[in-house]
Design a protein around this motif. Structure first.
Motif, PDB file in Angstrom:
ATOM      1  N   ALA A   1     -21.129   1.138 104.931  1.00  0.00           N
ATOM      2  CA  ALA A   1     -21.688   2.393 104.082  1.00  0.00           C
ATOM      3  C   ALA A   1     -21.669   2.145 102.734  1.00  0.00           C
ATOM      4  O   ALA A   1     -22.828   2.514 101.953  1.00  0.00           O
ATOM      5  N   LEU A   2     -20.345   1.723 102.100  1.00  0.00           N
ATOM      6  CA  LEU A   2     -20.420   1.381 100.623  1.00  0.00           C
ATOM      7  C   LEU A   2     -21.578   0.284 100.216  1.00  0.00           C
ATOM      8  O   LEU A   2     -21.952   0.479  99.147  1.00  0.00           O
ATOM      9  N   GLU A   3     -21.654  -0.709 100.936  1.00  0.00           N
ATOM     10  CA  GLU A   3     -22.373  -1.673 100.667  1.00  0.00           C
ATOM     11  C   GLU A   3     -23.879  -1.110 100.332  1.00  0.00           C
ATOM     12  O   GLU A   3     -24.747  -1.415  99.611  1.00  0.00           O
ATOM     13  N   LYS A   4     -24.194  -0.259 101.631  1.00  0.00           N
ATOM     14  CA  LYS A   4     -25.806   0.180 101.361  1.00  0.00           C
ATOM     15  C   LYS A   4     -25.833   1.070 100.180  1.00  0.00           C
ATOM     16  O   LYS A   4     -26.952   1.205  99.449  1.00  0.00           O
TER      17      LYS A   4
ATOM     18  N   VAL B   1     -13.964   7.209 106.909  1.00  0.00           N
ATOM     19  CA  VAL B   1     -12.607   7.481 106.531  1.00  0.00           C
ATOM     20  C   VAL B   1     -11.931   8.530 107.208  1.00  0.00           C
ATOM     21  O   VAL B   1     -10.691   8.545 107.672  1.00  0.00           O
ATOM     22  N   THR B   2     -12.586   9.710 107.756  1.00  0.00           N
ATOM     23  CA  THR B   2     -11.980  10.846 108.471  1.00  0.00           C
ATOM     24  C   THR B   2     -11.526  10.214 110.005  1.00  0.00           C
ATOM     25  O   THR B   2     -10.446  10.630 110.162  1.00  0.00           O
TER      26      THR B   2
ATOM     27  N   PRO C   1     -20.003  11.977 101.927  1.00  0.00           N
ATOM     28  CA  PRO C   1     -20.672  12.076 103.092  1.00  0.00           C
ATOM     29  C   PRO C   1     -22.225  10.882 103.137  1.00  0.00           C
ATOM     30  O   PRO C   1     -22.692  10.965 101.891  1.00  0.00           O
ATOM     31  N   GLY C   2     -22.419  10.470 104.104  1.00  0.00           N
ATOM     32  CA  GLY C   2     -23.319   9.399 104.107  1.00  0.00           C
ATOM     33  C   GLY C   2     -22.894   8.040 103.420  1.00  0.00           C
ATOM     34  O   GLY C   2     -23.689   7.189 103.457  1.00  0.00           O
TER      35      GLY C   2
ATOM     36  N   PHE D   1      -9.200   6.373  99.793  1.00  0.00           N
ATOM     37  CA  PHE D   1     -10.819   6.695  99.969  1.00  0.00           C
ATOM     38  C   PHE D   1     -10.992   8.156 100.556  1.00  0.00           C
ATOM     39  O   PHE D   1     -12.210   8.583 100.355  1.00  0.00           O
ATOM     40  N   ASP D   2      -9.899   8.719 101.032  1.00  0.00           N
ATOM     41  CA  ASP D   2     -10.097   9.940 101.354  1.00  0.00           C
ATOM     42  C   ASP D   2     -10.164  11.158 100.228  1.00  0.00           C
ATOM     43  O   ASP D   2     -11.043  12.003 100.161  1.00  0.00           O
ATOM     44  N   ARG D   3      -9.243  11.001  99.212  1.00  0.00           N
ATOM     45  CA  ARG D   3      -9.105  11.670  98.384  1.00  0.00           C
ATOM     46  C   ARG D   3      -9.330  11.455  96.847  1.00  0.00           C
ATOM     47  O   ARG D   3      -9.521  12.209  95.823  1.00  0.00           O
TER      48      ARG D   3
END
Length: 702
Positions: free
Chosen positions: A187-190, A135-136, A128-129, A107-109
């Motif tokens: 956030a992913l669902e949105k 994740v960070t 971002p967003g 998810f990070d890279r």
């Protein structure tokens, strides 16, 4: 002086064609562009939504793995403190930590991870967003957590102190880590929902534009369709006028075998049945032709539609050319024979075969005229052939044959007139008629009267079919008088010709002397042997010693002549070997057949027919008996060789291989010999040596 520039005659038509279809072409082009754009956007967004679904699923798994990590840490610590087996919870801990760590870093890279179904799955880095912050922060909590767990796990066991520190860290940060994974999932669902909404808007917009474009195309098409309908209606009226006028039956045949929408008014009249568009052409033919002709016609039509061969090369294969049918007469007084001709031609549209044009003509009058001409020609040819046959046979011999044959046919006619009680009597009648006709055929062949021989052979064909049946009914016998009548008519014609040429025959050099009866029989036997040997590609000589033949009574001479004909025929066909086989067996190429008659005591004579051929082979006779189905293997095996050899005289027995022909294969020749000799009360002996000879000796009283 300027020259006038002339445009091509095709140019206006080309410009008119473009102007006529320009609106449709542009509309269709726009429709394709809209569809292609919508398809590309739909594919792109669908791929992103699919990737979002995988990410949402794996983010949800991260929430579960964060809780499982704490759980397995506690289970491992409990097992270690109570000195229990720590391997199961430790293995689960390692797997859980590995999955959580690899997925969080993906998810990070971005990268490949193990999906929920155990298969590899690709993850894009969180933006971002869209979960980047979660994740960070998650990594900030997870990295120290993982280091403590890695420190606690040793190669040969566990570090209790480090394990306790990892448990304490997990308890302290578990809820925070869970919340961050929750935030990532939301956030992913949105993001996925937003892309789905974009996809719906694009689809609605594309469909709206396509509908508008469709309305434009439809409007223009309806206007053009109206113009086309008017042209088509005018052409249809012209076609109907043509179809109502022509005398032939015309229709188009489709690839499905059905009659097209238009057909000529003459077609039902020619076919003498109702025909309408859409009828199955082969169903109409079914009541008019045989099953084999129907199959051939279907194959011919399929061949024309296939287009693999040129039409003019397969025209002769048309099975519906000069088709004979039985139909109701025009007056309704019964059925009559008509002849139809079906001409079938390909119809091409844009270079492809679309239909077949079928033209049906009633050619009955033409066929009847041709048949009348052929019949007249055949009669003339038959009379010439009979004349040549009559000139080649001595009048006395020919007159004797005609008289004897006519008497035999009259006897057969009386047999057929009798009313029989049942199948057994019918079978006996057929067997007796078979012997008589076979004897007539043999004598005709010996005299060289081929026309009589062939008529008798046709009669034999019918009799053979009846003889092979298990039961013969009265109706089955109805075809026999037809053959009998043909022979009567032919003999009557021969008698008329003989009477007309009697004077000429008597005036010919050497024809006035009938010669000795024995010499006459010898000539006939040699003639018969030569004809059969030519067909069989063999060489045969008949050596006759018949000086005493004239001393026998007429009845005995008649019987011995029939017997000699059958035995010589069998000797040439079955006994004498082909030249190559004879050479290999150290024999001369020419086979020898000896026919002799000698006195053998007071008032007694011995008649001998001997050939130097392959001889009778008991094993071959046994095989033929078994193959006939009348004997079982054990029955034949129990017979001695003499009894086996005498089985050749049974009705229907033959060792000929393959189908019967005019010279052998019926199994009736030796049956005739046995039946004729029984009438003379003569004794018959058979001697044979395989590979060397076969000899028939007949003792009879003068």
């Amino acid at each position: 002086m300027k020259k006038e520039k002339r445009s091509s005659p095709d140019a206006p038509a080309a410009r008119g064609g473009w102007s006529r279809y320009r609106t449709i072409v542009i509309s269709v082009g726009l429709f394709l562009v809209f569809d292609l754009g919508v398809l590309i956007l739909n594919f792109t967004l669908s791929s992103q939504i699919e990737a979002d679904a995988v990410a949402v699923n794996l983010a949800g798994r991260q929430r579960m793995l964060s809780q499982r990590t704490v759980k397995t840490l506690l289970l491992t610590q409990d097992a270690w403190r109570n000195e229990l087996d720590t391997k199961p919870p430790l293995e689960e801990l390692k797997l859980t930590v590995l999955l959580f760590d690899s997925t969080l870093h993906a998810f990070d890279r971005g990268g490949q991870v193990t999906g929920a179904d155990g298969k590899p799955a690709m993850l894009a880095a969180a933006q971002p967003g869209s979960g980047r912050e979660a994740v960070t922060q998650g990594l900030a909590l997870w990295v120290p957590y993982k280091q403590l767990i890695d420190t606690a796990i040793l190669e040969d066991g566990l570090d209790g102190v480090a394990l306790g520190q990892a448990v304490d860290y997990g308890r302290a940060n578990n809820l925070a880590l869970l919340k961050l994974m929750n935030d990532l999932t939301v956030a992913l669902e949105k993001g996925a929902a937003a892309r789905a909404e974009d996809l719906r808007l694009i689809q609605v917009g594309g469909i709206s534009l396509a509908l508008i474009n469709f309305v434009i195309i439809l409007f223009h098409f309806i206007r053009k369709l109206g113009e086309s309908d008017r042209h088509i209606e005018a052409a249809r009226r012209e076609t109907v006028e043509i179809l109502d006028t022509v005398n032939e039956g015309l229709f188009l045949l489709g690839p499905d075998g059905r009659i097209g929408g238009q057909l000529s008014a003459s077609l039902p009249r020619i076919l003498r049945r109702a025909v309408k568009p859409g009828d199955d052409f082969f169903a109409l033919l079914k009541d008019m032709v045989s099953e084999s002709t129907l199959r051939t016609a279907r194959g011919y039509v399929e061949l024309l539609f296939a287009g693999r061969v040129k039409e003019n090369l397969v025209g002769d294969l048309n099975p519906l050319n000069r088709l004979e049918i039985q139909v109701e007469s025009a007056t309704g007084s019964g059925r009559e024979t008509r002849y139809l001709d079906f001409q079938i031609n390909r119809v091409l549209a844009d270079g492809m075969i679309s239909h077949l044009l079928v033209t049906v003509s009633d050619i009955t009058d033409m066929v009847q005229l041709q048949e009348a001409l052929e019949a007249a020609k055949h009669r003339a040819g038959s009379e010439v052939g009979l004349l040549m046959s009559a000139l080649s046979v001595h009048p006395a011999e020919l007159a004797g044959f005609l008289h004897k044959t006519e008497a035999e046919l009259l006897r057969i006619n009386e047999q057929l007139k009798q009313k029989h009680a049942g199948p057994v009597q019918h079978q006996q009648t057929v067997q007796g008629v078979f012997r008589s006709i076979h004897a007539i055929k043999g004598e005709a062949a010996a005299l060289g009267l081929e026309s009589v021989e062939l008529l008798a052979h046709d009669f034999e064909q019918t009799l053979s079919t009846l003889r092979e049946r298990n039961s013969i009914a009265g109706d089955d016998m109805l075809s026999l008088p037809v053959h009998l009548n043909r022979l009567f008519e032919h003999l009557s014609l021969m008698k008329g010709i003989v009477d007309r040429v009697a004077g000429l025959q008597g005036a010919m050099v050497g024809a006035g002397q009938p010669g000795d009866a024995g010499e006459s029989l010898a000539r006939d036997l040699q003639k018969l042997a030569d004809r059969i040997a030519q067909v069989q590609q063999k060489h045969v000589r008949v050596e006759a010693e018949l000086g005493e033949f004239a001393r026998l009574p007429e009845a005995a001479r008649s019987v011995l002549k029939d017997v000699a004909i059958q035995l010589v025929r069998n000797a040439v066909y079955h006994g004498i070997e082909p030249p190559n086989d004879r050479v290999h067996a150290a024999k001369p190429e020419h086979g020898s057949i000896r026919v002799a008659l000698h006195p053998s005591g007071t008032g007694m004579f011995e008649f001998i027919v001997r050939d130097d051929g392959r001889g009778l082979q008991p094993q071959r006779i046994r095989e033929a008996l078994i193959a006939s189905g009348r004997y079982r293997l054990e029955d034949v095996s129990a017979l001695d060789e003499r009894t086996v050899v005498m089985k050749i005289f049974e009705p229907g027995f033959s060792t000929a291989s393959g189908d019967a022909d005019r010279d052998a294969g019926r199994g009736v020749g030796l049956d005739v010999v046995k039946e004729r000799l029984a009438g003379l009360r003569a004794q018959l002996k058979v001697a044979t040596q395989p590979g060397r000879f076969t000899e028939f000796r007949i003792q009879l009283a003068a």
